[in-house]
Design a protein around this motif. Structure first.
Motif, PDB file in Angstrom:
ATOM      1  N   UNK A  23     -61.258 -26.111 -31.574  1.00 50.75           N
ATOM      2  CA  UNK A  23     -61.545 -27.718 -32.661  1.00 50.75           C
ATOM      3  C   UNK A  23     -61.674 -27.017 -33.408  1.00 50.75           C
ATOM      4  N   UNK A  24     -60.452 -27.934 -34.001  1.00 51.35           N
ATOM      5  CA  UNK A  24     -60.415 -27.107 -35.641  1.00 51.35           C
ATOM      6  C   UNK A  24     -60.908 -28.203 -36.398  1.00 51.35           C
ATOM      7  N   UNK A  25     -61.580 -27.785 -37.823  1.00 55.53           N
ATOM      8  CA  UNK A  25     -61.991 -28.831 -38.904  1.00 55.53           C
ATOM      9  C   UNK A  25     -61.604 -29.027 -39.660  1.00 55.53           C
ATOM     10  N   UNK A  26     -62.100 -30.706 -39.825  1.00 54.96           N
ATOM     11  CA  UNK A  26     -61.268 -31.218 -40.880  1.00 54.96           C
ATOM     12  C   UNK A  26     -62.113 -31.666 -41.821  1.00 54.96           C
ATOM     13  N   UNK A  27     -61.084 -31.833 -42.986  1.00 59.09           N
ATOM     14  CA  UNK A  27     -61.706 -32.210 -44.549  1.00 59.09           C
ATOM     15  C   UNK A  27     -62.544 -32.658 -44.333  1.00 59.09           C
ATOM     16  N   UNK A  28     -62.721 -34.723 -43.357  1.00 54.09           N
ATOM     17  CA  UNK A  28     -63.428 -35.255 -43.405  1.00 54.09           C
ATOM     18  C   UNK A  28     -65.015 -34.431 -42.917  1.00 54.09           C
ATOM     19  N   UNK A  29     -65.127 -34.029 -42.174  1.00 49.68           N
ATOM     20  CA  UNK A  29     -66.160 -33.162 -41.680  1.00 49.68           C
ATOM     21  C   UNK A  29     -66.551 -32.164 -42.853  1.00 49.68           C
ATOM     22  N   UNK A  30     -65.754 -31.818 -43.411  1.00 48.28           N
ATOM     23  CA  UNK A  30     -66.945 -30.509 -44.194  1.00 48.28           C
ATOM     24  C   UNK A  30     -67.581 -31.549 -45.925  1.00 48.28           C
ATOM     25  N   UNK A  31     -66.310 -32.711 -45.753  1.00 45.57           N
ATOM     26  CA  UNK A  31     -66.956 -34.101 -47.024  1.00 45.57           C
ATOM     27  C   UNK A  31     -68.250 -34.148 -45.698  1.00 45.57           C
ATOM     28  N   UNK A  32     -68.368 -34.480 -45.169  1.00 42.98           N
ATOM     29  CA  UNK A  32     -69.788 -35.292 -44.548  1.00 42.98           C
ATOM     30  C   UNK A  32     -70.998 -34.272 -44.961  1.00 42.98           C
ATOM     31  N   UNK A  33     -70.442 -33.077 -44.257  1.00 39.54           N
ATOM     32  CA  UNK A  33     -71.602 -32.222 -44.124  1.00 39.54           C
ATOM     33  C   UNK A  33     -71.974 -32.015 -45.884  1.00 39.54           C
ATOM     34  N   UNK A  34     -71.243 -31.353 -46.485  1.00 37.89           N
ATOM     35  CA  UNK A  34     -71.569 -31.298 -47.938  1.00 37.89           C
ATOM     36  C   UNK A  34     -72.535 -32.650 -48.902  1.00 37.89           C
ATOM     37  N   UNK A  35     -71.825 -33.183 -48.401  1.00 35.19           N
ATOM     38  CA  UNK A  35     -72.027 -34.552 -48.622  1.00 35.19           C
ATOM     39  C   UNK A  35     -73.679 -34.914 -48.793  1.00 35.19           C
ATOM     40  N   UNK A  36     -73.585 -34.542 -47.240  1.00 33.43           N
ATOM     41  CA  UNK A  36     -74.898 -35.120 -46.804  1.00 33.43           C
ATOM     42  C   UNK A  36     -76.226 -33.619 -46.912  1.00 33.43           C
TER      43      UNK A  36
END
Lengths: 152, 85
Positions: B1-14
């Protein structure tokens, strides 16, 4: 000779003995990743860099950037350690500074940061000051009059 | 499973209550191994650069094990506004 081998093989048959034997074999190498060892390395020189490759031939863009920034400030005489040559050191330095990436820069034994931080310190002028604190005069200070002259 | 930009964005935002985030996947073919991130958060206020980066690293501790190149810019809302002018 073969008897010695057989005895050793018998000895190693038990799991516990085998892992103890392997530990003994690798204990010397594991030392390079220990806190004590790294503590000695970072305090050995005013500027210490843990990187991929060597300053003459960096093996990663981030490590190269750190080398180039230091060069711009006239810092050529620093200790560098190639983590690609030592897996224990590679993991050990990350644990030591609680920092997940390579390169890592230390000034007078204190962790400064990686490539991003060094680059931003270079851009905002902090690096000149930090070098001064450890007794290094940045070469950029001497170049300042020249650039002023060029502008006139 | 690769990490997506969207995933990083959401996690940091939260986790960092970021008011602005730019995440760029700079890996070849966008395979999720290299990222350029700009984070704007009030949580960075009064913290030196090293501590700000440590906050981000801690937030992405697991992900960074699989990411090979990670570049970050950490700004306070005030710094971000100045940069926009």
């Amino acid at each position: 000779m073969s008897r010695v081998f057989l005895t050793t093989a018998r000895f190693l048959r038990t799991q516990g003995a085998r892992s103890a034997f392997l530990r003994a074999l690798s204990s010397e190498a594991a030392d390079t990743g220990s806190r004590e060892h790294i503590d000695g390395l970072v305090k050995k020189d005013k500027v210490v860099v843990f990187m991929k490759g060597v300053p003459q031939q960096p093996m990663c863009g981030f490590s190269n950037a750190v080398v180039q920034i230091l060069r711009m400030h006239g810092v050529d005489n620093y200790s560098s350690y190639n983590v690609l040559e030592d897996e224990n050191l590679r993991q050990g330095i990350k644990d030591y500074s609680s920092w997940p990436t390579i390169p890592q820069v230390f000034l007078s034994g204190e962790f400064v940061g990686g490539c991003d931080i060094l680059l931003q310190m270079h851009q905002n002028g902090d690096l000149v000051e930090e070098l001064q604190k450890v007794g290094i005069r940045s070469a950029l200070l001497d170049k300042q009059p020249d650039t002023d002259k060029d502008k006139q | 499973m690769s990490i997506t930009a969207e995933y990083i964005k959401e996690k940091l935002q939260r986790e960092l209550e970021a008011t602005h985030i730019d995440v760029e996947d700079t890996s070849p073919n966008h395979c999720g191994s290299a990222f350029n991130v700009t984070i704007v958060s009030a949580k960075f206020e009064g913290k030196p650069l090293l501590q700000r980066h440590r906050l981000v690293n801690a937030c992405l501790e697991e992900e960074l094990k699989d990411i090979h190149a990670f570049s970050q810019k950490t700004l306070t809302p005030e710094q971000w506004q100045k940069q926009q002018k």
